[in-house]
Design an enzyme around this catalytic site. Sequence first.
Site, PDB file in Angstrom:
ATOM      1  N   TYR A  60      74.155 116.398   4.258  1.00 37.30           N
ATOM      2  CA  TYR A  60      73.105 115.547   4.824  1.00 37.30           C
ATOM      3  C   TYR A  60      71.750 116.251   4.719  1.00 37.30           C
ATOM      4  O   TYR A  60      70.756 115.660   4.293  1.00 37.30           O
ATOM      5  CB  TYR A  60      73.411 115.237   6.296  1.00 37.30           C
ATOM      6  CG  TYR A  60      72.482 114.216   6.891  1.00 37.30           C
ATOM      7  CD1 TYR A  60      72.844 112.871   6.927  1.00 37.30           C
ATOM      8  CD2 TYR A  60      71.234 114.577   7.398  1.00 37.30           C
ATOM      9  CE1 TYR A  60      71.987 111.917   7.463  1.00 37.30           C
ATOM     10  CE2 TYR A  60      70.378 113.630   7.930  1.00 37.30           C
ATOM     11  CZ  TYR A  60      70.757 112.303   7.960  1.00 37.30           C
ATOM     12  OH  TYR A  60      69.905 111.359   8.484  1.00 37.30           O
ATOM     13  N   PHE A 112      51.265  97.341 -10.534  1.00 38.82           N
ATOM     14  CA  PHE A 112      52.549  96.655 -10.705  1.00 38.82           C
ATOM     15  C   PHE A 112      52.784  95.735  -9.507  1.00 38.82           C
ATOM     16  O   PHE A 112      52.213  95.937  -8.436  1.00 38.82           O
ATOM     17  CB  PHE A 112      53.675  97.686 -10.843  1.00 38.82           C
ATOM     18  CG  PHE A 112      55.004  97.019 -11.088  1.00 38.82           C
ATOM     19  CD1 PHE A 112      55.233  96.312 -12.256  1.00 38.82           C
ATOM     20  CD2 PHE A 112      56.011  97.074 -10.143  1.00 38.82           C
ATOM     21  CE1 PHE A 112      56.441  95.664 -12.469  1.00 38.82           C
ATOM     22  CE2 PHE A 112      57.229  96.432 -10.355  1.00 38.82           C
ATOM     23  CZ  PHE A 112      57.450  95.732 -11.515  1.00 38.82           C
ATOM     24  N   ASP A 113      53.645  94.719  -9.683  1.00 37.86           N
ATOM     25  CA  ASP A 113      53.779  93.705  -8.620  1.00 37.86           C
ATOM     26  C   ASP A 113      54.255  94.265  -7.283  1.00 37.86           C
ATOM     27  O   ASP A 113      53.782  93.836  -6.236  1.00 37.86           O
ATOM     28  CB  ASP A 113      54.638  92.510  -9.069  1.00 37.86           C
ATOM     29  CG  ASP A 113      56.016  92.890  -9.525  1.00 37.86           C
ATOM     30  OD1 ASP A 113      56.179  94.013 -10.025  1.00 37.86           O
ATOM     31  OD2 ASP A 113      56.939  92.077  -9.396  1.00 37.86           O
ATOM     32  N   ASP A 203      51.100 106.112 -10.461  1.00 34.40           N
ATOM     33  CA  ASP A 203      52.353 105.364 -10.429  1.00 34.40           C
ATOM     34  C   ASP A 203      53.040 105.724 -11.741  1.00 34.40           C
ATOM     35  O   ASP A 203      52.624 105.323 -12.820  1.00 34.40           O
ATOM     36  CB  ASP A 203      52.042 103.867 -10.322  1.00 34.40           C
ATOM     37  CG  ASP A 203      53.296 103.016 -10.380  1.00 34.40           C
ATOM     38  OD1 ASP A 203      54.399 103.569 -10.596  1.00 34.40           O
ATOM     39  OD2 ASP A 203      53.181 101.785 -10.214  1.00 34.40           O
ATOM     40  N   ALA A 205      56.252 105.612 -13.247  1.00 32.38           N
ATOM     41  CA  ALA A 205      57.541 105.143 -13.767  1.00 32.38           C
ATOM     42  C   ALA A 205      57.761 105.522 -15.236  1.00 32.38           C
ATOM     43  O   ALA A 205      58.833 105.978 -15.612  1.00 32.38           O
ATOM     44  CB  ALA A 205      57.638 103.630 -13.583  1.00 32.38           C
ATOM     45  N   LYS A 246      63.292 104.436 -14.661  1.00 31.48           N
ATOM     46  CA  LYS A 246      62.720 104.280 -16.002  1.00 31.48           C
ATOM     47  C   LYS A 246      62.816 105.620 -16.735  1.00 31.48           C
ATOM     48  O   LYS A 246      63.859 105.961 -17.270  1.00 31.48           O
ATOM     49  CB  LYS A 246      61.268 103.800 -15.913  1.00 31.48           C
ATOM     50  CG  LYS A 246      61.127 102.322 -15.582  1.00 31.48           C
ATOM     51  CD  LYS A 246      61.151 102.066 -14.121  1.00 31.48           C
ATOM     52  CE  LYS A 246      60.722 100.657 -13.745  1.00 31.48           C
ATOM     53  NZ  LYS A 246      60.927 100.407 -12.303  1.00 31.48           N
ATOM     54  N   HIS A 438      58.662  85.397  -7.764  1.00 27.25           N
ATOM     55  CA  HIS A 438      59.349  85.292  -9.056  1.00 27.25           C
ATOM     56  C   HIS A 438      60.836  85.620  -8.973  1.00 27.25           C
ATOM     57  O   HIS A 438      61.627  85.122  -9.755  1.00 27.25           O
ATOM     58  CB  HIS A 438      58.673  86.186 -10.106  1.00 27.25           C
ATOM     59  CG  HIS A 438      58.654  87.633  -9.771  1.00 27.25           C
ATOM     60  ND1 HIS A 438      57.869  88.151  -8.762  1.00 27.25           N
ATOM     61  CD2 HIS A 438      59.335  88.681 -10.279  1.00 27.25           C
ATOM     62  CE1 HIS A 438      58.056  89.453  -8.690  1.00 27.25           C
ATOM     63  NE2 HIS A 438      58.952  89.802  -9.597  1.00 27.25           N
TER      64      HIS A 438
END
Length: 446
Positions: A60, A112-113, A203, A205, A246, A438
Amino acid sequence: MVEPIRLSTREEREKWMSEAGYNLFNLSSDKVYIDLLTDSGTGAMSDRQWGAIMTGDESYAGSRSYYRMKQAIKDILGFDYIMPTHQGRAAENVLFSALVKEGDVVPGNSHFDTTKGHIEFRKAKAIDCTINEAFDTEDMHPFKGNVDIKKLEQVFETYPHEKIPFIIITVTNNTAGGQPVSLENLRAVKEFARSVNKPVLFDSARFAENAYFIKVRENACAEMSIREIVREMYKCADMMTMSSKKDAIVNIGGFIAMNSEELWKQVSVFNIIYEGYITYGGMAGRDMEALAVGLEEGTDFDYLKSRITQIEHLGNQLITWGIPIQKPIGGHAVFIDAVKFLPQVPREQYVAQTLAVELYLEAGIRGVEIGTILADRDPETRADRFPPLELVRLAIPRRVYTNNHMDVVAVALKNIWDRRNSISKGYKIEYEAPIMRHFTVKLSKV
Ligand code: F0G
């Protein structure tokens, strides 16, 4: 891993698509022949990654696997402080809980969304400062992901500085078409940020694909290794959020990394509330092992070259037939310009969605709409937001499909291209969620 895929008939697909409310997210995967919905979490893990999975430490607190992942992040990206999260949007949630307040403004390059979602959910505003070239699919600018420094300056002239918590740069710029940001531009944004005393968030990714494009397109960097370029890129960042699904080639996982110990202390509170203890944050020990290996493999030049060459294989075939796509071809996907493909379908009838549904009906290939449905409604007026581009994204999973599959995709699109004049109507919305519609939207034919 090798998975079987299944052919279907046009009649079957017509029925399934109607039952799914003409939303490709609603299809079960066994109804899809070639799945290009996303390159996120859909890559094939390597022998080394599966081997590492067997050595996961599931303690843990203070798991050995956490320290291995921390070391890989330090070695490749250079950050001292990290926080595991279960995926990219969780990293956004935890970090933004500490940094973004109601009324704030967050400038960046085509957020990004989920990033925009986490900003708007906090009643803050995301302002797109991407260069205009990105919105002309024929413009051959080599770095269409770049931030327009003038637009950025404008944001700082318009809003009080205390309302701007940070500047965000998405590498590569997914929404604009998997388009890279140049090292020169990253440095320019960092210099500007320094002058206004604001931190820069990457960001991240698809940071490795971005580094590949810097190597092959930015003359000053041609002789540098991918790892050297990555280190140079991250000298321009104070913190990063990562969707490891990604470029770290794992099926689930993410993290936040930063230079500031003070910020790390702040975000650890939110990580414990939302994700898990600070040394696992929603990830199993075995998954942290696979992530550490994936970061190394994902920044290998030969791997990146074979991956990006595959995207080009598909894109160049479409270009040969005159099919309109975002050029130059991006890092993780081919983006079809739906307005140029089907100019007769009104944008109010969701033209990119219309083309994405058509591709599924034609050959069982699942892409995704990056257009008006994804753009959601304006939070204040509730009117549809029409983004500068209506795209269908064909995202290629890492290490999964062969160029043979790409040829099937290309021919399916050519068949639709040849009969494009027969498609004149799109779809209308029957049901939608108030935010990020979406994923669950239901449509019917106009
Ligand atoms: N940032 C970028 C640039 C992304 O592309 C994504 C996810 C995220 C953040 C969120 O990460 O999914 O791990 O929570 N993009 C996927 C896609 C979903 O299909 O492009 P996540």
